[in-house]
Design a protein around this motif. Structure first.
Motif, PDB file in Angstrom:
ATOM      1  N   ASP A  41      54.022  40.404  46.511  1.00 23.49           N
ATOM      2  CA  ASP A  41      54.018  39.118  47.231  1.00 23.49           C
ATOM      3  C   ASP A  41      52.631  38.491  47.248  1.00 23.49           C
ATOM      4  N   LEU A  42      51.596  39.323  47.423  1.00 28.31           N
ATOM      5  CA  LEU A  42      50.231  38.802  47.446  1.00 28.31           C
ATOM      6  C   LEU A  42      49.867  38.177  46.092  1.00 28.31           C
ATOM      7  N   VAL A  43      50.186  38.884  45.028  1.00 26.77           N
ATOM      8  CA  VAL A  43      49.861  38.384  43.689  1.00 26.77           C
ATOM      9  C   VAL A  43      50.684  37.153  43.343  1.00 26.77           C
ATOM     10  N   HIS A  44      51.944  37.125  43.802  1.00 25.55           N
ATOM     11  CA  HIS A  44      52.838  36.007  43.478  1.00 25.55           C
ATOM     12  C   HIS A  44      52.493  34.745  44.258  1.00 25.55           C
ATOM     13  N   HIS A  45      52.205  34.893  45.537  1.00 23.48           N
ATOM     14  CA  HIS A  45      52.112  33.733  46.429  1.00 23.48           C
ATOM     15  C   HIS A  45      50.691  33.305  46.758  1.00 23.48           C
ATOM     16  N   HIS A  46      49.717  34.074  46.381  1.00 23.56           N
ATOM     17  CA  HIS A  46      48.333  33.729  46.716  1.00 23.56           C
ATOM     18  C   HIS A  46      47.463  33.896  45.467  1.00 23.56           C
ATOM     19  N   ARG A  47      46.654  32.929  45.203  1.00 24.54           N
ATOM     20  CA  ARG A  47      45.790  32.976  44.029  1.00 24.54           C
ATOM     21  C   ARG A  47      44.658  33.991  44.226  1.00 24.54           C
ATOM     22  N   LEU A  48      44.338  34.683  43.149  1.00 22.21           N
ATOM     23  CA  LEU A  48      43.251  35.668  43.176  1.00 22.21           C
ATOM     24  C   LEU A  48      41.979  35.127  42.521  1.00 22.21           C
ATOM     25  N   ASP A  49      41.923  33.807  42.367  1.00 22.48           N
ATOM     26  CA  ASP A  49      40.778  33.213  41.665  1.00 22.48           C
ATOM     27  C   ASP A  49      39.442  33.569  42.304  1.00 22.48           C
ATOM     28  N   ASN A  50      39.405  33.569  43.650  1.00 21.75           N
ATOM     29  CA  ASN A  50      38.147  33.893  44.334  1.00 21.75           C
ATOM     30  C   ASN A  50      37.678  35.308  43.997  1.00 21.75           C
ATOM     31  N   LEU A  51      38.654  36.191  43.869  1.00 23.45           N
ATOM     32  CA  LEU A  51      38.330  37.581  43.525  1.00 23.45           C
ATOM     33  C   LEU A  51      37.883  37.685  42.063  1.00 23.45           C
ATOM     34  N   ILE A  52      38.586  37.013  41.174  1.00 18.11           N
ATOM     35  CA  ILE A  52      38.258  37.069  39.749  1.00 18.11           C
ATOM     36  C   ILE A  52      36.883  36.463  39.469  1.00 18.11           C
ATOM     37  N   GLN A  53      36.512  35.441  40.223  1.00 20.98           N
ATOM     38  CA  GLN A  53      35.197  34.809  40.037  1.00 20.98           C
ATOM     39  C   GLN A  53      34.049  35.779  40.322  1.00 20.98           C
ATOM     40  N   CYS A  54      34.323  36.771  41.144  1.00 27.54           N
ATOM     41  CA  CYS A  54      33.280  37.767  41.451  1.00 27.54           C
ATOM     42  C   CYS A  54      32.903  38.601  40.229  1.00 27.54           C
ATOM     43  N   LEU A  55      33.764  38.604  39.207  1.00 28.26           N
ATOM     44  CA  LEU A  55      33.454  39.370  37.991  1.00 28.26           C
ATOM     45  C   LEU A  55      32.264  38.788  37.240  1.00 28.26           C
ATOM     46  N   SER A  56      31.957  37.522  37.509  1.00 25.41           N
ATOM     47  CA  SER A  56      30.839  36.882  36.811  1.00 25.41           C
ATOM     48  C   SER A  56      29.510  37.033  37.553  1.00 25.41           C
ATOM     49  N   ILE A  57      29.538  37.692  38.715  1.00 25.83           N
ATOM     50  CA  ILE A  57      28.301  37.914  39.479  1.00 25.83           C
ATOM     51  C   ILE A  57      27.461  38.985  38.791  1.00 25.83           C
ATOM     52  N   ASN A  58      26.181  38.767  38.744  1.00 26.02           N
ATOM     53  CA  ASN A  58      25.276  39.712  38.075  1.00 26.02           C
ATOM     54  C   ASN A  58      24.894  40.850  39.021  1.00 26.02           C
ATOM     55  N   ASP A  59      25.880  41.608  39.415  1.00 32.09           N
ATOM     56  CA  ASP A  59      25.674  42.744  40.318  1.00 32.09           C
ATOM     57  C   ASP A  59      26.738  43.786  39.984  1.00 32.09           C
ATOM     58  N   SER A  60      26.329  44.904  39.391  1.00 27.53           N
ATOM     59  CA  SER A  60      27.288  45.897  38.904  1.00 27.53           C
ATOM     60  C   SER A  60      28.117  46.513  40.031  1.00 27.53           C
ATOM     61  N   ILE A  61      27.544  46.643  41.241  1.00 23.14           N
ATOM     62  CA  ILE A  61      28.284  47.244  42.355  1.00 23.14           C
ATOM     63  C   ILE A  61      29.401  46.311  42.811  1.00 23.14           C
ATOM     64  N   ILE A  62      29.082  45.021  42.918  1.00 24.75           N
ATOM     65  CA  ILE A  62      30.099  44.037  43.316  1.00 24.75           C
ATOM     66  C   ILE A  62      31.196  43.958  42.264  1.00 24.75           C
ATOM     67  N   VAL A  63      30.808  43.909  40.989  1.00 23.40           N
ATOM     68  CA  VAL A  63      31.795  43.831  39.908  1.00 23.40           C
ATOM     69  C   VAL A  63      32.681  45.078  39.904  1.00 23.40           C
ATOM     70  N   GLY A  64      32.081  46.251  40.119  1.00 21.94           N
ATOM     71  CA  GLY A  64      32.847  47.493  40.146  1.00 21.94           C
ATOM     72  C   GLY A  64      33.860  47.513  41.272  1.00 21.94           C
ATOM     73  N   GLU A  65      33.463  47.040  42.449  1.00 21.86           N
ATOM     74  CA  GLU A  65      34.377  46.977  43.594  1.00 21.86           C
ATOM     75  C   GLU A  65      35.512  46.000  43.308  1.00 21.86           C
ATOM     76  N   CYS A  66      35.169  44.890  42.697  1.00 19.70           N
ATOM     77  CA  CYS A  66      36.158  43.871  42.358  1.00 19.70           C
ATOM     78  C   CYS A  66      37.191  44.414  41.368  1.00 19.70           C
ATOM     79  N   VAL A  67      36.721  45.160  40.371  1.00 17.01           N
ATOM     80  CA  VAL A  67      37.626  45.747  39.375  1.00 17.01           C
ATOM     81  C   VAL A  67      38.583  46.734  40.023  1.00 17.01           C
TER      82      VAL A  67
END
Length: 522
Positions: A41-67
């Motif tokens: 339901d979360l994936v279907h009804h709510h966009r994950l764009d804010n989460l996916i945008q974190c993959l472009s942050i230049n911080d390996s710890i943040i990117v790892g948590e996001c993944v």
């Protein structure tokens, strides 16, 4: 508030947060508590764009948590819907500099193939071909090859996706003048070809590996060297040898050696009394050709090694001359190759037909010299080569006269030489010598040498002098071979044979117990 609403609220907080790692930790905790329906339901009804945008942050710890969070969400939601919503970021993830993002992208694409939803993967494959393999980042390019290979291994549509007409056309349009890119493509197809017979057939319908064969005609020795390396890799696969036969590869490699012998600078490639090539490229090519030739003895049951050597004697001649030349740069490979050749019946027959008996005696004498005088690495290679030559002969072959002749040519007293090597304080040399002796112990003439060598049979039976487990086991193997031999009673006598049998019953690690009597003090 439901877990789905809590997760959605945290997702909305993410872009404006000054401490994204804390927010991601909160989101990760919530997501791990959600069941499959709530995740869907979360994936279907709510966009994950804010989460996916974190993959472009230049911080390996943040990117790892996001993944981690995305992996949990995608694993528990229908993959076809996930791709419909997030196709573009998932595709581009394969080009990300961090391996965890590339792994996420690949795992999602593999999952789509497994459920039969392979349409989006075709675009992914084209992206990897056009931007991944040619990427300047070596780790991205390497992972791109790994990704395409993983897709090719998928049982359903994997090979069709790789050998799709559009994909092959994209490959053909790449910059083939770029040596690095070209050899990355060769690496990919060499690995794909080894998957199955069908993969080999599909590969043969392309012109890609034909180009690899033409690299052998290059004037650049480094390119030839890399090409031969791929041929060795291909030769060792289940279907590779059949593929190579279609290109008459032995003729090509033989021509390289013959042409170099007729060249004024032949000493750079073919050893005689050698002049060393300053850059080592030609020597390395020669070494890899010898490795290819050595593997040929065990490549396929369809290979008639005698016919090969009658047609192309240069391979054998170069192997022999490389051992006699005393050139350290080629010696180890030549020893390995000679051991592989002489270990099979066809190889021994080829040696006897191509090389003069006196020349083979010189080679064996040289090997006997190597095991006593060269550096440790080379001595070990020589001992291993001899072990290969005398390994596991059936009864009818043990009487072959050449085997004893070669043995006698090693040293005026082979038993004495092996006894000295077996007594050395270096475990690797000691163990290699004992393993060779275990292979030689099957022959009557070796057994007579052992019985005549003072203290040798007692040394073999003495467990106390060995501190290394592998040496104890090697010694035990010698005793087992002796007890199983039909010559042992005649050679060693009845009483010694009984002692050998008792040793086998006790095992390699037996220790005789000693009784001590304690007296009560007055």
């Amino acid at each position: 508030m439901s877990l789905e609403m809590q997760a959605n609220k945290v997702l909305h907080e993410l872009p404006a947060s000054d401490d994204k790692l804390v927010v991601l930790h909160r989101l990760n905790v919530i997501v791990k508590q959600m069941n499959e329906n709530e995740v869907t339901d979360l994936v279907h009804h709510h966009r994950l764009d804010n989460l996916i945008q974190c993959l472009s942050i230049n911080d390996s710890i943040i990117v790892g948590e996001c993944v981690q969070i995305l992996q949990t969400l995608f694993n528990q939601s229908p993959i076809d819907f996930t791709f419909h919503q997030y196709k573009q970021p998932l595709m581009l993830g394969i080009l990300h500099e961090m391996s965890c993002v590339r792994e996420l992208s690949l795992s999602c694409h593999i999952a789509t193939i497994k459920v039969g939803y392979s349409d989006p993967v075709k675009d992914f494959v084209k992206l990897v071909i056009n931007q991944g393999i040619s990427n300047d980042l070596v780790n991205v390019a390497s992972f791109s090859i790994k990704s395409l290979l993983a897709i090719a291994r998928c049982e359903s549509d994997g090979l069709e996706l790789i050998f799709n007409e559009e994909v092959i056309s994209d490959i053909q349009r790449l910059d083939w003048d770029n040596d690095t890119l070209r050899f990355r493509i060769y690496e990919l197809f060499i690995n794909i070809l080894s998957i199955s017979h069908r993969a080999m057939t599909l590969s043969m319908n392309t012109s890609i590996l034909n180009k690899l064969m033409h690299e052998l005609e290059s004037d650049d020795p480094l390119l030839r060297m890399n090409c031969i390396e791929f041929l060795i890799q291909l030769q060792q696969t289940t279907f590779g040898w059949h593929y190579l036969q279609s290109f008459n590869i032995l003729y090509t490699l033989n021509k390289l050696l013959v042409d170099s012998a007729n060249d004024p600078l032949s000493s750079f490639i073919v050893p005689s009394e050698m002049i060393i090539d300053l850059y080592g490229y030609n020597y390395y090519s020669l070494k890899r050709i010898l490795v290819f030739y050595g593997h040929l003895t065990h490549s396929s049951s369809t290979v008639n090694f005698i016919e090969v050597n009658e047609k192309y004697p240069t391979f054998m001649e170069v192997t022999v001359s490389s051992i006699l030349s005393r050139d350290q740069s080629i010696l180890n490979i030549a020893l390995d190759t000679f051991g592989a050749i002489a270990s099979c019946n066809q190889g021994r027959q080829s040696l006897l037909s191509i090389c003069k008996e006196q020349q083979i005696h010189k080679v064996m004498s040289r090997i006997g010299e190597i095991v006593t005088t060269e550096n440790t690495s080379t001595r070990l290679r020589a001992l291993d080569a001899l072990s290969e030559i005398y390994r596991n002969f059936p009864d009818e072959v043990r009487h072959c006269a050449c085997l004893q002749d070669w043995y006698d040519a090693l040293n005026p007293s082979v038993a004495s030489m092996l006894q000295k090597l077996s007594n050395q304080p270096f475990p690797d040399i000691r163990c290699a010598a004992l393993k060779l002796l275990a292979n030689l112990a099957q022959f009557e003439w070796t057994q007579r040498d052992i019985s005549r060598q003072p203290g040798m049979i007692e040394f073999i039976l003495d467990r106390k002098v060995e501190q290394d487990k592998s040496c104890l086991e090697a010694k035990f193997d010698i005793v087992v071979v002796l007890t199983e031999s039909k010559y042992a009673i005649e050679v060693f006598g009845g009483s010694m044979y009984v002692e050998l049998q008792q040793h086998v019953k006790e095992g390699p690690f037996f220790v005789l117990g000693e009784a001590n009597v304690a007296m009560e003090a007055e």
